[in-house]
Design a protein around this motif. Structure first.
Motif, PDB file in Angstrom:
ATOM      1  N   LYS A 158       6.476 -18.701  -8.693  1.00 48.79           N
ATOM      2  CA  LYS A 158       7.276 -17.845  -9.560  1.00 48.79           C
ATOM      3  C   LYS A 158       8.573 -16.233  -8.373  1.00 48.79           C
ATOM      4  O   LYS A 158       9.201 -17.073  -9.948  1.00 48.79           O
ATOM      5  CB  LYS A 158       6.301 -16.563  -9.873  1.00 48.79           C
ATOM      6  CG  LYS A 158       7.043 -15.679 -10.239  1.00 48.79           C
ATOM      7  CD  LYS A 158       5.967 -14.444 -11.503  1.00 48.79           C
ATOM      8  CE  LYS A 158       6.285 -13.629 -12.939  1.00 48.79           C
ATOM      9  NZ  LYS A 158       5.452 -12.561 -13.116  1.00 48.79           N
ATOM     10  N   HIS A 195      11.052 -19.996  -8.614  1.00 48.43           N
ATOM     11  CA  HIS A 195      11.709 -19.679 -10.101  1.00 48.43           C
ATOM     12  C   HIS A 195      12.485 -19.085  -9.936  1.00 48.43           C
ATOM     13  O   HIS A 195      13.607 -19.566 -10.931  1.00 48.43           O
ATOM     14  CB  HIS A 195      10.136 -20.026 -11.027  1.00 48.43           C
ATOM     15  CG  HIS A 195      11.365 -19.947 -12.410  1.00 48.43           C
ATOM     16  ND1 HIS A 195      11.256 -18.956 -13.332  1.00 48.43           N
ATOM     17  CD2 HIS A 195      12.071 -21.293 -13.051  1.00 48.43           C
ATOM     18  CE1 HIS A 195      12.066 -19.604 -13.941  1.00 48.43           C
ATOM     19  NE2 HIS A 195      11.796 -20.390 -14.531  1.00 48.43           N
ATOM     20  N   ALA A 196      12.717 -17.637 -10.032  1.00 49.85           N
ATOM     21  CA  ALA A 196      13.620 -16.262 -10.558  1.00 49.85           C
ATOM     22  C   ALA A 196      14.478 -17.028  -9.729  1.00 49.85           C
ATOM     23  O   ALA A 196      15.604 -16.349 -10.043  1.00 49.85           O
ATOM     24  CB  ALA A 196      12.652 -15.602 -10.282  1.00 49.85           C
ATOM     25  N   GLU A 254      13.621 -24.888 -13.612  1.00 51.26           N
ATOM     26  CA  GLU A 254      13.299 -25.553 -13.295  1.00 51.26           C
ATOM     27  C   GLU A 254      12.314 -26.761 -12.537  1.00 51.26           C
ATOM     28  O   GLU A 254      11.390 -27.093 -12.016  1.00 51.26           O
ATOM     29  CB  GLU A 254      11.986 -25.648 -15.052  1.00 51.26           C
ATOM     30  CG  GLU A 254      11.503 -24.616 -15.673  1.00 51.26           C
ATOM     31  CD  GLU A 254      11.029 -25.078 -16.787  1.00 51.26           C
ATOM     32  OE1 GLU A 254      10.929 -25.882 -17.315  1.00 51.26           O
ATOM     33  OE2 GLU A 254      11.504 -23.571 -18.454  1.00 51.26           O
ATOM     34  N   SER A 276      14.048 -12.689 -25.950  1.00 47.61           N
ATOM     35  CA  SER A 276      13.193 -12.817 -26.773  1.00 47.61           C
ATOM     36  C   SER A 276      13.165 -11.824 -28.633  1.00 47.61           C
ATOM     37  O   SER A 276      14.570 -10.813 -28.488  1.00 47.61           O
ATOM     38  CB  SER A 276      11.794 -12.376 -26.731  1.00 47.61           C
ATOM     39  OG  SER A 276      11.493 -11.469 -26.317  1.00 47.61           O
ATOM     40  N   HIS A 335      17.908  -9.555 -16.061  1.00 48.77           N
ATOM     41  CA  HIS A 335      17.649 -10.495 -16.351  1.00 48.77           C
ATOM     42  C   HIS A 335      17.101 -11.486 -16.505  1.00 48.77           C
ATOM     43  O   HIS A 335      17.733 -12.791 -15.790  1.00 48.77           O
ATOM     44  CB  HIS A 335      17.114 -10.515 -17.692  1.00 48.77           C
ATOM     45  CG  HIS A 335      15.697 -10.920 -19.191  1.00 48.77           C
ATOM     46  ND1 HIS A 335      14.990 -10.861 -18.694  1.00 48.77           N
ATOM     47  CD2 HIS A 335      15.841 -12.090 -19.393  1.00 48.77           C
ATOM     48  CE1 HIS A 335      14.662 -11.131 -19.821  1.00 48.77           C
ATOM     49  NE2 HIS A 335      14.962 -12.405 -19.442  1.00 48.77           N
ATOM     50  N   PRO A 343      14.058 -14.899 -17.033  1.00 45.78           N
ATOM     51  CA  PRO A 343      12.801 -15.218 -17.590  1.00 45.78           C
ATOM     52  C   PRO A 343      11.888 -15.633 -17.239  1.00 45.78           C
ATOM     53  O   PRO A 343      12.249 -16.242 -16.495  1.00 45.78           O
ATOM     54  CB  PRO A 343      13.993 -16.833 -18.545  1.00 45.78           C
ATOM     55  CG  PRO A 343      14.539 -17.235 -18.137  1.00 45.78           C
ATOM     56  CD  PRO A 343      15.092 -15.746 -17.015  1.00 45.78           C
ATOM     57  N   GLU A 344      10.827 -15.495 -18.861  1.00 44.35           N
ATOM     58  CA  GLU A 344       9.621 -15.739 -17.832  1.00 44.35           C
ATOM     59  C   GLU A 344       9.634 -17.375 -17.483  1.00 44.35           C
ATOM     60  O   GLU A 344       9.693 -18.127 -18.212  1.00 44.35           O
ATOM     61  CB  GLU A 344       8.650 -15.081 -18.935  1.00 44.35           C
ATOM     62  CG  GLU A 344       7.572 -13.747 -19.018  1.00 44.35           C
ATOM     63  CD  GLU A 344       7.477 -13.321 -17.653  1.00 44.35           C
ATOM     64  OE1 GLU A 344       5.948 -14.282 -17.670  1.00 44.35           O
ATOM     65  OE2 GLU A 344       7.841 -12.279 -17.246  1.00 44.35           O
ATOM     66  N   MET A 345       8.928 -17.375 -16.055  1.00 52.24           N
ATOM     67  CA  MET A 345       8.714 -18.964 -16.201  1.00 52.24           C
ATOM     68  C   MET A 345       7.593 -18.740 -17.219  1.00 52.24           C
ATOM     69  O   MET A 345       6.650 -18.481 -17.299  1.00 52.24           O
ATOM     70  CB  MET A 345       7.648 -19.074 -14.023  1.00 52.24           C
ATOM     71  CG  MET A 345       7.415 -20.155 -14.211  1.00 52.24           C
ATOM     72  SD  MET A 345       6.503 -19.795 -12.641  1.00 52.24           S
ATOM     73  CE  MET A 345       5.332 -19.447 -12.935  1.00 52.24           C
ATOM     74  N   THR A 401       4.070 -20.964 -17.865  1.00 53.94           N
ATOM     75  CA  THR A 401       2.335 -20.885 -17.377  1.00 53.94           C
ATOM     76  C   THR A 401       2.390 -22.169 -16.722  1.00 53.94           C
ATOM     77  O   THR A 401       1.772 -22.128 -15.870  1.00 53.94           O
ATOM     78  CB  THR A 401       2.098 -20.751 -18.824  1.00 53.94           C
ATOM     79  OG1 THR A 401       1.522 -21.440 -19.648  1.00 53.94           O
ATOM     80  CG2 THR A 401       2.303 -19.565 -18.852  1.00 53.94           C
TER      81      THR A 401
END
Lengths: 196, 107
Positions: free
Chosen positions: A33, A36-37, A50, A107, B15, B17-19, B21
């Motif tokens: 995580k 990735h950020a 990714e 979102s 911001h 984004p969510e990784m 899952t």
């Protein structure tokens, strides 16, 4: 059977160097995580980030001898270098990212359309301003400000002196401030009214 | 001063984004083939064998068949020649008269 969950990254890497898949899985789960950020902050592209983080971990798995414990660096500091370098390589091969692509990541759960629009605009402007910084300034800002690394660690990752890193940080923040100020983002009440 | 505080606040609101899952799972799965290649497994051994003898290598298969044929042919010849030697020995011992034997008035 050893309880890998409680082991340090550095001792897990010793197992990884022996081809231990379970140790590798623990390392990935523990850090994916965060990296990735970090990758996203470098390239502002969800798919690309990714790919970067996957490529970095697979590189570690296929060439675990890259990690040299005798150098005394922490795993995460060392791995930031791998991720950062991969991200820089990808960015160099890619054209600049249009701001429109950046703001699409939000979102639809915002309370109102106005607030959503405001947030999108703000984030888009901020991301666009950061992405328009020179590569080294952006890397310095990401490592120190967003990843929370010390100046020494960030300087090691970038292969520059601490003084040079501090200079890059000052210039990055100065350029960002100018850009955000030019867009009226540093005068909050006035800016919010413009979207109301 | 207020501008600096606001600037820092804006920077911190950046911001990410969510990784997905399943990203960790995907990475771990992608790493698996390498683990299989390093150790010996029966499946890997069978795969190597099938890769050697599979149709796309007709020259290799021909050579193997030819060598097997030559080998079995040589085995057959040597066995046959041994049998022939034994038979000849038996025949000569049967045909050749032993002079040490006293055959009496027939001589």
């Amino acid at each position: 059977m050893a309880d890998y969950e409680t082991e340090t990254d550095e001792s897990l890497l010793v197992h990884v160097q022996r081809g231990d898949q379970r140790a590798f899985a623990v390392i990935v789960t523990r850090h994916v995580k965060k990296f990735h950020a970090a990758a996203y902050r470098m390239c502002s592209d969800a798919q690309e980030s990714e790919d970067i983080v996957q490529e970095a971990f697979l590189k570690l798995w296929s060439k675990p001898q890259m990690w040299d414990p005798s150098r005394g660096a922490k795993f995460s500091t060392w791995f930031y270098r791998i991720v950062t370098n991969l991200a820089i390589d990808k960015m160099r091969r890619k054209k600049a990212i249009p701001v429109g692509d950046v703001i699409d990541v939000f979102s639809d759960t915002r309370e109102s359309q106005e607030t959503e629009l405001y947030e999108k605009e703000k984030q888009g402007a901020l991301e666009g301003a950061i992405q328009s910084l020179p590569e080294r300034q952006k890397t310095a800002l990401n490592l120190c400000f967003y990843e929370g690394l010390s100046n020494r660690e960030a300087a090691d990752i970038m292969g520059v002196s601490v003084k040079a890193l501090e200079s890059l940080l000052v210039r990055a923040k100065g350029a960002l401030k100018d850009e955000l100020s030019r867009r009226g983002m540093l005068t909050e009440p006035a800016r919010r009214q413009s979207y109301a | 001063m207020r501008e600096d505080v606001l600037f820092d606040a804006i920077l911190r609101e950046r911001h990410v984004p969510e990784m997905p899952t399943n990203l960790a799972y995907r990475i771990i799965e992608a790493a698996k083939p390498r683990g299989a290649e390093t150790g010996f497994t029966w499946t890997a051994f069978q795969r190597v064998l099938s890769e050697i003898f599979v149709i796309p290598q007709p020259a290799f298969a021909m050579v193997v068949v030819l060598m097997l044929g030559v080998y079995s042919g040589m085995q057959y010849t040597s066995e046959q020649s041994m049998e022939m030697t034994v038979a000849r020995a038996n025949l000569s011992s049967f045909v050749v008269a032993d002079l040490s034997v006293d055959y009496g008035e027939f001589q």
